[in-house]
Each structure stands twice: as structure tokens, then as C-alpha cells.
Design a protein around this motif. Structure first.
Motif, PDB file in Angstrom:
ATOM      1  N   LEU A  45     -43.606   0.947  -1.029  1.00 49.13           N
ATOM      2  CA  LEU A  45     -42.843   1.942  -1.775  1.00 49.13           C
ATOM      3  C   LEU A  45     -43.079   1.720  -3.258  1.00 49.13           C
ATOM      4  CD1 LEU A  45     -40.646   4.214  -1.377  1.00 49.13           C
ATOM      5  CD2 LEU A  45     -38.932   2.417  -1.748  1.00 49.13           C
ATOM      6  N   PHE A  46     -43.467   2.783  -3.971  1.00 48.43           N
ATOM      7  CA  PHE A  46     -43.722   2.621  -5.401  1.00 48.43           C
ATOM      8  C   PHE A  46     -43.605   3.950  -6.136  1.00 48.43           C
ATOM      9  CE2 PHE A  46     -47.818   3.631  -3.520  1.00 48.43           C
ATOM     10  CZ  PHE A  46     -48.500   4.383  -4.460  1.00 48.43           C
ATOM     11  N   PRO A  99     -37.124   0.859   4.438  1.00 47.41           N
ATOM     12  CA  PRO A  99     -35.658   0.794   4.573  1.00 47.41           C
ATOM     13  C   PRO A  99     -35.001   2.010   3.930  1.00 47.41           C
ATOM     14  CG  PRO A  99     -36.550  -1.272   3.711  1.00 47.41           C
ATOM     15  CD  PRO A  99     -37.652  -0.257   3.652  1.00 47.41           C
ATOM     16  N   ARG A 100     -34.118   2.656   4.664  1.00 53.31           N
ATOM     17  CA  ARG A 100     -33.488   3.882   4.179  1.00 53.31           C
ATOM     18  C   ARG A 100     -32.708   3.643   2.899  1.00 53.31           C
ATOM     19  NH1 ARG A 100     -35.076   8.723   4.650  1.00 53.31           N
ATOM     20  NH2 ARG A 100     -34.528   8.871   2.463  1.00 53.31           N
ATOM     21  N   ASP A 101     -32.025   2.496   2.800  1.00 53.15           N
ATOM     22  CA  ASP A 101     -31.218   2.253   1.607  1.00 53.15           C
ATOM     23  C   ASP A 101     -32.091   2.103   0.361  1.00 53.15           C
ATOM     24  OD1 ASP A 101     -32.176  -0.192   2.682  1.00 53.15           O
ATOM     25  OD2 ASP A 101     -30.667  -1.325   1.586  1.00 53.15           O
ATOM     26  N   LYS A 102     -33.274   1.510   0.534  1.00 54.43           N
ATOM     27  CA  LYS A 102     -34.190   1.346  -0.599  1.00 54.43           C
ATOM     28  C   LYS A 102     -34.719   2.711  -1.050  1.00 54.43           C
ATOM     29  CE  LYS A 102     -34.563  -3.294  -0.677  1.00 54.43           C
ATOM     30  NZ  LYS A 102     -33.573  -3.650   0.330  1.00 54.43           N
ATOM     31  N   VAL A 103     -35.082   3.542  -0.093  1.00 54.76           N
ATOM     32  CA  VAL A 103     -35.586   4.881  -0.426  1.00 54.76           C
ATOM     33  C   VAL A 103     -34.496   5.695  -1.111  1.00 54.76           C
ATOM     34  CG1 VAL A 103     -36.488   7.044   0.509  1.00 54.76           C
ATOM     35  CG2 VAL A 103     -37.290   4.861   1.442  1.00 54.76           C
ATOM     36  N   ASP A 104     -33.280   5.629  -0.585  1.00 57.47           N
ATOM     37  CA  ASP A 104     -32.179   6.399  -1.172  1.00 57.47           C
ATOM     38  C   ASP A 104     -31.904   5.962  -2.611  1.00 57.47           C
ATOM     39  OD1 ASP A 104     -31.916   7.806   1.163  1.00 57.47           O
ATOM     40  OD2 ASP A 104     -30.179   6.676   1.889  1.00 57.47           O
ATOM     41  N   ALA A 105     -31.895   4.633  -2.846  1.00 58.90           N
ATOM     42  CA  ALA A 105     -31.653   4.135  -4.198  1.00 58.90           C
ATOM     43  C   ALA A 105     -32.767   4.567  -5.141  1.00 58.90           C
ATOM     44  CB  ALA A 105     -31.526   2.609  -4.183  1.00 58.90           C
ATOM     45  N   ALA A 106     -34.013   4.512  -4.670  1.00 59.57           N
ATOM     46  CA  ALA A 106     -35.151   4.931  -5.492  1.00 59.57           C
ATOM     47  C   ALA A 106     -35.070   6.425  -5.802  1.00 59.57           C
ATOM     48  CB  ALA A 106     -36.462   4.600  -4.782  1.00 59.57           C
ATOM     49  N   VAL A 147     -48.279   8.880   0.723  1.00 60.99           N
ATOM     50  CA  VAL A 147     -47.507  10.100   0.987  1.00 60.99           C
ATOM     51  C   VAL A 147     -46.429  10.224  -0.075  1.00 60.99           C
ATOM     52  CG1 VAL A 147     -46.038  11.306   2.629  1.00 60.99           C
ATOM     53  CG2 VAL A 147     -47.937   9.886   3.463  1.00 60.99           C
ATOM     54  N   ALA A 148     -46.382  11.362  -0.750  1.00 61.99           N
ATOM     55  CA  ALA A 148     -45.355  11.592  -1.769  1.00 61.99           C
ATOM     56  C   ALA A 148     -44.024  11.902  -1.091  1.00 61.99           C
ATOM     57  CB  ALA A 148     -45.768  12.732  -2.686  1.00 61.99           C
ATOM     58  N   LEU A 149     -43.004  11.092  -1.388  1.00 57.03           N
ATOM     59  CA  LEU A 149     -41.666  11.338  -0.849  1.00 57.03           C
ATOM     60  C   LEU A 149     -40.872  12.289  -1.732  1.00 57.03           C
ATOM     61  CD1 LEU A 149     -40.709   7.676   0.189  1.00 57.03           C
ATOM     62  CD2 LEU A 149     -41.716   9.485   1.606  1.00 57.03           C
ATOM     63  N   ALA A 150     -41.139  12.250  -3.042  1.00 51.04           N
ATOM     64  CA  ALA A 150     -40.454  13.133  -3.989  1.00 51.04           C
ATOM     65  C   ALA A 150     -41.223  13.137  -5.298  1.00 51.04           C
ATOM     66  CB  ALA A 150     -39.017  12.677  -4.223  1.00 51.04           C
ATOM     67  N   ARG A 151     -41.105  14.226  -6.024  1.00 53.30           N
ATOM     68  CA  ARG A 151     -41.700  14.340  -7.357  1.00 53.30           C
ATOM     69  C   ARG A 151     -40.642  14.869  -8.316  1.00 53.30           C
ATOM     70  NH1 ARG A 151     -47.385  14.187  -7.046  1.00 53.30           N
ATOM     71  NH2 ARG A 151     -48.206  14.451  -4.933  1.00 53.30           N
ATOM     72  N   TRP A 152     -40.667  14.364  -9.533  1.00 49.97           N
ATOM     73  CA  TRP A 152     -39.720  14.811 -10.542  1.00 49.97           C
ATOM     74  C   TRP A 152     -40.481  15.224 -11.804  1.00 49.97           C
ATOM     75  CZ3 TRP A 152     -38.995  10.372  -7.645  1.00 49.97           C
ATOM     76  CH2 TRP A 152     -37.889  10.373  -6.791  1.00 49.97           C
ATOM     77  N   PRO A 153     -40.188  16.401 -12.344  1.00 47.24           N
ATOM     78  CA  PRO A 153     -40.859  16.828 -13.585  1.00 47.24           C
ATOM     79  C   PRO A 153     -40.278  16.117 -14.801  1.00 47.24           C
ATOM     80  CG  PRO A 153     -39.268  18.481 -12.892  1.00 47.24           C
ATOM     81  CD  PRO A 153     -39.290  17.439 -11.804  1.00 47.24           C
ATOM     82  N   LEU A 154     -41.120  15.894 -15.781  1.00 45.07           N
ATOM     83  CA  LEU A 154     -40.653  15.423 -17.081  1.00 45.07           C
ATOM     84  C   LEU A 154     -40.431  16.664 -17.932  1.00 45.07           C
ATOM     85  CD1 LEU A 154     -43.119  12.442 -17.673  1.00 45.07           C
ATOM     86  CD2 LEU A 154     -40.767  12.347 -16.826  1.00 45.07           C
ATOM     87  N   VAL A 155     -39.261  16.779 -18.519  1.00 46.47           N
ATOM     88  CA  VAL A 155     -38.919  17.994 -19.264  1.00 46.47           C
ATOM     89  C   VAL A 155     -38.377  17.632 -20.638  1.00 46.47           C
ATOM     90  CG1 VAL A 155     -38.481  19.384 -17.219  1.00 46.47           C
ATOM     91  CG2 VAL A 155     -36.628  18.061 -18.212  1.00 46.47           C
TER      92      VAL A 155
END
Length: 200
Positions: free
Chosen positions: A20-21, A72-79, A189-197
């Protein structure tokens, strides 16, 4: 061997299967140019190492751990919470040198590095570290003992070479992503992406 000599707790730990990174990625044109450079450098050294394909080129912002049997679900959720909390304007990165992460005489990664041109990556790395702490990520993921060195890995298993300047590789960082690495399968695999605004 007598069974009583077997000691619980000393068995080999399970092999990690998932990483996870956080990362940023170059745009397609820049990735293609970097990939071409990687091919040239690999050809120069005449080793069997293969350059990373354009689609795998990235800059790791924070590595959050490798795990066995899934993430681990908790690690993904915190990230996820940490990533969603980042408020930062887009910025430009510039990598202007090729360096070796190998330790003589052993081979290692050949990478792109930068000077002042990677300041934005340092800022985003720091912001994510603070956000992870506030989001309840258990492990300490930002350590002052190991300074953060933004880099783009070009190829693994390369012989050590002295750092040298190259024609700059630049791109605008407009987003960052939380990535799931399928270890040993060369897949991300991308789990989520966030734009810089820009701020209001």
C-alpha cells in the motif's frame, strides 16, 4: 527431528502479497520520454535488466507497508481519510539527474532524482505524513532517520553508476493516488485518486 525442538513463534513470517502506498504519476508523454531514456541506459550497461514500462513509472510519496493475505481494511480506511484531507495546489516537478541506489558491488535500482525541482513532492510527502497521524494510521510512516528522496525508478538490478545530469523530465502534478501493489505480479491498482486544487 524431535517435535519438541519446534519452537512456536519462530516460524518464518508469511510472505507479503500486497503493498500500500501513495504515489504521483507522470503524464503519458513524459512517461514515454522517461521510458525511452530508461531503455537507452539499460542498453548502455549491457545487462539483462529490463527498464520499467511507461505505465509503471511513478514517484512513491509514502510507502505504508507490505502485508500478507490482502490489505488490512483499517489501514486502507485510514489512508483514504488522510488522502481526502489534503488541500494543496498543483505543482511542477523536475528530475534532472540519473543516480544509482545500488550498493557496490551489488546491483540495485537506477533512478531519476532532482534538486530544487522536487520541492513540491517533499511538501506533499510531509502533508500526507501529518494527515496519516491524524487519521489514525497506527504505524509511524514518516521517519526522520530515513530522509525522503523523491525518485522515479527506471530499472532494477542495475550496476552502480556515478550520478550524472540528464535533460530534465518535467511534468505538472495535478493529482495523487493511493495504490495497491500486487507484489510479485508487477501490477499496481489505484484505490483512489485525489486532485490537487488551488485554495479558495
Amino acid at each position: 527431528m524431535p517435535e519438541q525442538l519446534w519452537l512456536p513463534g519462530l516460524e518464518a513470517p508469511p510472505t507479503p502479497t500486497d503493498g500500500l502506498f501513495f504515489a504521483v504519476f507522470p503524464d503519458a508523454n513524459t512517461a514515454a520520454a522517461i521510458s525511452k531514456l530508461a531503455q537507452q541506459l539499460c542498453a548502455e550497461t549491457r545487462v539483462r535488466s529490463k527498464p520499467l514500462v511507461a505505465g509503471r513509472l511513478h514517484v512513491t510519496l509514502l510507502h505504508l507497508g507490505n502485508f500478507a493475505g490482502g490489505l488490512p481494511r483499517d489501514k486502507v480506511d485510514a489512508a483514504m481519510r488522510a488522502g481526502a484531507s489534503i488541500s494543496m495546489a498543483p505543482f511542477t516537478v523536475e528530475f534532472d539527474a540519473v543516480s544509482s541506489f545500488a550498493s557496490k558491488p551489488r546491483p540495485g535500482p537506477l533512478v531519476l532524482t532532482g534538486g530544487e525541482g522536487v520541492a513540491g513532492l517533499h511538501a506533499l510527502h510531509g502533508a500526507l505524513g501529518h494527515a496519516l497521524q491524524h487519521a489514525g494510521f497506527a504505524e509511524r510512516v514518516v521517519s526522520n532517520a530515513v530522509p525522503y528522496t523523491p525518485h522515479v525508478t527506471l530499472a532494477y538490478g542495475m550496476p552502480w553508476v556515478a550520478a550524472r545530469p540528464i535533460e530534465s523530465a518535467c511534468w505538472n502534478v495535478r493529482e495523487f493516488a493511493l495504490m495497491h501493489s500486487l507484489l510479485g505480479r508487477t501490477r499496481h491498482v489505484a484505490l483512489a485518486r485525489w486532485p490537487l486544487v488551488m485554495g479558495e
